[in-house]
Design an enzyme around this catalytic site. Structure first.
Site, mmCIF file in Angstrom:
data_model
loop_
_atom_site.group_PDB
_atom_site.id
_atom_site.type_symbol
_atom_site.label_atom_id
_atom_site.label_comp_id
_atom_site.label_asym_id
_atom_site.label_seq_id
_atom_site.Cartn_x
_atom_site.Cartn_y
_atom_site.Cartn_z
ATOM 1 N N SER A 1 0.802 -1.226 0.000
ATOM 2 C CA SER A 1 0.000 0.000 0.000
ATOM 3 C C SER A 1 0.829 1.268 0.000
ATOM 4 O O SER A 1 0.347 2.322 -0.427
ATOM 5 C CB SER A 1 -0.943 0.007 1.217
ATOM 6 O OG SER A 1 -0.214 -0.169 2.413
ATOM 7 N N HIS B 1 -0.772 6.270 6.008
ATOM 8 C CA HIS B 1 -0.297 5.984 4.659
ATOM 9 C C HIS B 1 0.114 7.265 3.941
ATOM 10 O O HIS B 1 -0.260 8.357 4.352
ATOM 11 C CB HIS B 1 -1.389 5.269 3.858
ATOM 12 C CG HIS B 1 -1.470 3.803 4.135
ATOM 13 N ND1 HIS B 1 -1.982 3.308 5.302
ATOM 14 C CD2 HIS B 1 -1.093 2.730 3.389
ATOM 15 C CE1 HIS B 1 -1.919 1.984 5.277
ATOM 16 N NE2 HIS B 1 -1.377 1.609 4.128
#
Length: 286
Positions: free
Chosen positions: A38, A268
Site C-alpha cells: 500500500s 499511509h
C-alpha cells in the site's frame, strides 16, 4: 497496512510531475513494472483505479509519477494494499471480492525497470504497530508501552524479512534478467523529535522506538539489496526528514490516524508523499 473496507472514492485529480524529471536514459526504458504494497499503491489517493478496486491503486502513486516522467514503452503497476512478499508468487484476495494476481507475473524478459516497495506487511509488522500501539497510549501516555510489549517480536520479525526480500530479488532477476531493479524504502512516519498525539496517537516514549523500528526495516531492505548484488536500494527515510505525519503547513508526506477516503488511508502516504518519493526515485535513476 491491509485495507479492509471497500474503496469508494473515485475522484479526479491531476498528477503533478517534477519539473526536472526528464532523464537522459528515459528513452531506453521499454518496460517498467511496479511491485509493492500500500505504500506503493496509494489507497484513497485520487484517482483510484478499479483493477481491482480493493488494491487501493492510485493513478497518482509514485510509480505513476515516475512513469509519467520517464515515458516507458510499457508501464505495469501491480502494487496492492495488504501485499507481502508471498503475493509476488501467489494471488491476493482483496476487499470487494477482487483478486490481484501474483505480482511477478507482470514481469517480462524484456522488462527494463522494476521497482519493489514491499516488506512492511510481512509477519504483520506494520499492521501490529498501527493497530495495537495507539490503544496502549492511555495506559502510559509518557512511557513506552508499545516497545515494552512488542520490541522482541517485531525485531525478530524484521530479521526474517531480509531472506524473503533476497529471494524476491532473485526471482525478479530470473524473469527479467536485464532489468534495473530498485528496492524502495519506506518514508519517515514519526518525527525525529517531538510528539503529535492528535495525529499519531502513540505514547510519547514510543516515538523514538517506532523510528528505530522503521530504520531497522529499511536497513534490512538495504542489506537485502546489497546481498543480492544487482539490485539498488533507494532510501526515502532520509529524504523524508521534516515530512513525517506530524509535519505542519502542508509539509507532511504521511497521513495520520484519521482516514480520509478522499485523500489517503490512515498512516499511509498522501499525494504529496507519493510525489516526494517519486522525486527521490527519479534522482536515483539519473
Amino acid at each position: 497496512m491491509r485495507i479492509t473496507r471497500l474503496l469508494t472514492a473515485v475522484v479526479s485529480a491531476a498528477v503533478l510531475l517534477p519539473a526536472s524529471a526528464t532523464a537522459a536514459s528515459a528513452a531506453a526504458i521499454g518496460g517498467y513494472v511496479a511491485l509493492g504494497d500500500s505504500y506503493t499503491s496509494g489507497p484513497y489517493i485520487p484517482v483510484q483505479r478499479l483493477d481491482p478496486l480493493g488494491c487501493g491503486r492510485s493513478t497518482a502513486n509514485y510509480p505513476s509519477v515516475v512513469a509519467a516522467a520517464l515515458h516507458p514503452g510499457r508501464f505495469t503497476d501491480v502494487s496492492c494494499a495488504g501485499a507481502n512478499t508471498t503475493n509476488l508468487t501467489r494471488p491476493q484476495n482483496v476487499p470487494a471480492g477482487g483478486t490481484n494476481g501474483p505480482q511477478l507475473d507482470a514481469l517480462r524478459f524484456d522488462t527494463d525497470l522494476v521497482t519493489l516497495g514491499m516488506g512492511g506487511n510481512d509477519y504483520g509488522v506494520f499492521g501490529t504497530l498501527t493497530s495495537a500501539c495507539p490503544g496502549l497510549r492511555a495506559s502510559d501516555p509518557t512511557g513506552n508501552p508499545c516497545e515494552d510489549r512488542f520490541t522482541g517480536s517485531i525485531s525478530a520479525a524484521i530479521d526474517n524479512i531480509g531472506p524473503r526480500v533476497e529471494a524476491a530479488l532473485a526471482a525478479i532477476h530470473e524473469r527479467s534478467p536485464r532489468a534495473r531493479v530498485l528496492v524502495i524504502g519506506y518514508p519517515r512516519i514519526v518525527p525525529e523529535q517531538g510528539y503529535c498525539p492528535d495525529v499519531l496517537p502513540f505514547a510519547d516514549g514510543d516515538y523514538a522506538w517506532l523510528n528505530s523500528i522503521e530504520e531497522k526495516l529499511n536497513l534490512t531492505l538495504s542489506d537485502a539489496a546489497d546481498a543480492d548484488g544487482k539490485a539498488e536500494f533507494v532510501d526515502t527515510f532520509g529524504p523524508s526528514r521534516g515530512h513525517d505525519a506530524c509535519a505542519r503547513g502542508g509539509s507532511a508526506w504521511i497521513n495520520g490516524q484519521h482516514e480520509n477516503v478522499l485523500e489517503a488511508a490512515a498512516y499511509h502516504p498522501l499525494k504529496a508523499g507519493m510525489a516526494g518519493v517519486a522525486a527521490v526515485v527519479l534522482k536515483a535513476l539519473r
